[in-house]
Design a protein around this motif. Structure first.
Motif, mmCIF file in Angstrom:
data_model
loop_
_atom_site.group_PDB
_atom_site.id
_atom_site.type_symbol
_atom_site.label_atom_id
_atom_site.label_comp_id
_atom_site.label_asym_id
_atom_site.label_seq_id
_atom_site.Cartn_x
_atom_site.Cartn_y
_atom_site.Cartn_z
ATOM 1 N N UNK A 1 0.877 -1.199 -0.034
ATOM 2 C CA UNK A 1 -0.056 -0.072 -0.048
ATOM 3 C C UNK A 1 0.855 1.179 0.055
ATOM 4 N N UNK A 2 0.716 2.326 -0.892
ATOM 5 C CA UNK A 2 1.180 3.468 -0.808
ATOM 6 C C UNK A 2 0.391 4.400 -0.164
ATOM 7 N N UNK A 3 1.022 5.316 0.378
ATOM 8 C CA UNK A 3 0.434 6.505 1.170
ATOM 9 C C UNK A 3 1.078 7.884 0.892
ATOM 10 N N UNK A 4 0.286 8.648 0.564
ATOM 11 C CA UNK A 4 0.771 10.038 0.339
ATOM 12 C C UNK A 4 0.171 10.793 1.182
ATOM 13 N N UNK A 5 0.826 11.915 1.727
ATOM 14 C CA UNK A 5 0.125 13.169 2.469
ATOM 15 C C UNK A 5 0.442 14.565 1.996
ATOM 16 N N UNK A 6 -0.327 15.437 2.467
ATOM 17 C CA UNK A 6 -0.013 16.678 1.820
ATOM 18 C C UNK A 6 -0.576 17.733 2.963
ATOM 19 N N UNK A 7 0.079 18.561 3.264
ATOM 20 C CA UNK A 7 -0.454 19.656 4.640
ATOM 21 C C UNK A 7 -0.862 20.932 3.871
ATOM 22 N N UNK A 8 -1.762 21.419 4.664
ATOM 23 C CA UNK A 8 -2.233 22.783 4.335
ATOM 24 C C UNK A 8 -2.332 23.523 5.582
ATOM 25 N N UNK A 9 -2.529 24.862 5.444
ATOM 26 C CA UNK A 9 -2.637 25.765 6.648
ATOM 27 C C UNK A 9 -3.578 26.937 6.392
ATOM 28 N N UNK A 10 -4.293 26.999 7.732
ATOM 29 C CA UNK A 10 -5.226 28.328 7.613
ATOM 30 C C UNK A 10 -5.396 28.495 9.096
ATOM 31 N N UNK A 11 -6.002 29.901 9.176
ATOM 32 C CA UNK A 11 -6.025 30.489 10.470
ATOM 33 C C UNK A 11 -7.562 30.745 10.746
ATOM 34 N N UNK A 12 -8.031 30.526 12.000
ATOM 35 C CA UNK A 12 -9.420 30.579 12.117
ATOM 36 C C UNK A 12 -9.644 30.781 13.739
ATOM 37 N N UNK A 13 -10.805 31.381 14.066
ATOM 38 C CA UNK A 13 -11.350 31.304 15.515
ATOM 39 C C UNK A 13 -12.489 30.429 15.690
ATOM 40 N N UNK A 33 -4.166 26.480 12.151
ATOM 41 C CA UNK A 33 -4.514 25.137 11.927
ATOM 42 C C UNK A 33 -3.415 24.499 10.692
ATOM 43 N N UNK A 34 -3.150 23.261 11.076
ATOM 44 C CA UNK A 34 -2.849 22.621 9.897
ATOM 45 C C UNK A 34 -3.511 21.351 9.545
ATOM 46 N N UNK A 35 -4.032 21.189 8.346
ATOM 47 C CA UNK A 35 -4.712 20.091 7.859
ATOM 48 C C UNK A 35 -4.019 19.238 6.987
ATOM 49 N N UNK A 36 -3.953 18.064 7.388
ATOM 50 C CA UNK A 36 -3.197 16.926 6.438
ATOM 51 C C UNK A 36 -4.047 15.791 5.868
ATOM 52 N N UNK A 37 -4.090 15.748 4.439
ATOM 53 C CA UNK A 37 -4.767 14.721 3.911
ATOM 54 C C UNK A 37 -3.917 13.619 3.589
ATOM 55 N N UNK A 38 -4.685 12.399 3.769
ATOM 56 C CA UNK A 38 -3.662 11.276 3.358
ATOM 57 C C UNK A 38 -4.554 10.468 2.138
ATOM 58 N N UNK A 39 -3.923 10.172 1.223
ATOM 59 C CA UNK A 39 -4.365 9.039 0.118
ATOM 60 C C UNK A 39 -3.508 7.937 0.214
ATOM 61 N N UNK A 40 -4.392 6.950 -0.314
ATOM 62 C CA UNK A 40 -3.619 5.644 -0.379
ATOM 63 C C UNK A 40 -4.269 4.657 -1.542
ATOM 64 N N UNK A 41 -3.233 3.983 -2.095
ATOM 65 C CA UNK A 41 -3.603 3.036 -3.164
ATOM 66 C C UNK A 41 -2.740 2.060 -3.034
#
Length: 120
Positions: A1-13, A33-41
């Motif tokens: 199984x392969x996994x990739x991850x990508x991080x994104x940033x935003x600020x909020x209250x 905030x940091x959001x990380x998406x993980x996709x697998x195949x």
């Protein structure tokens, strides 16, 4: 199984409900905030280029985050639930699983030392 991850940033209250009155998260406060998406195949599911997904295909997600949550009050965005990191992770998953069917996890961080992860 392969996994990739990508991080994104935003600020909020946000302000959290259902906590003791003296809890710090009851008060209005914000996070970077940091959001990380993980996709697998599996190895037979890779694209012809050998990718789980081309990282360039995450531009739509970044634009969506910038438009819908960056510099916003999350209580006004997640109107049907308490805007905790856990609820934010599942909300993101629910909104993006159709566009990214390989999505296997969404992680949300409010501080450098804390993460909430939704894995269906």
């Amino acid at each position: 199984m392969f996994r990739i991850r990508k991080q994104f940033h935003f600020s909020a209250s946000h302000q959290l409900a259902h906590l003791p009155d003296d809890h710090q998260c009851v008060r209005l406060h914000g996070h970077n905030y940091v959001v990380e998406l993980e996709l697998s195949a599996g190895h037979r599911e890779l694209t012809p280029a050998g990718f789980v997904r081309d990282f360039g295909e995450f531009a739509d997600f970044k634009n969506w985050l910038d438009t819908n949550v960056d510099h916003r009050h999350l209580n006004e965005v997640l109107t049907d639930r308490n805007p905790s990191a856990e609820h934010l992770a599942v909300w993101i998953y629910d909104n993006w699983i159709e566009q990214y069917p390989q999505l296997t996890a969404v992680r949300v961080s409010e501080t450098p030392k804390t993460w909430a992860e939704y894995t269906p």
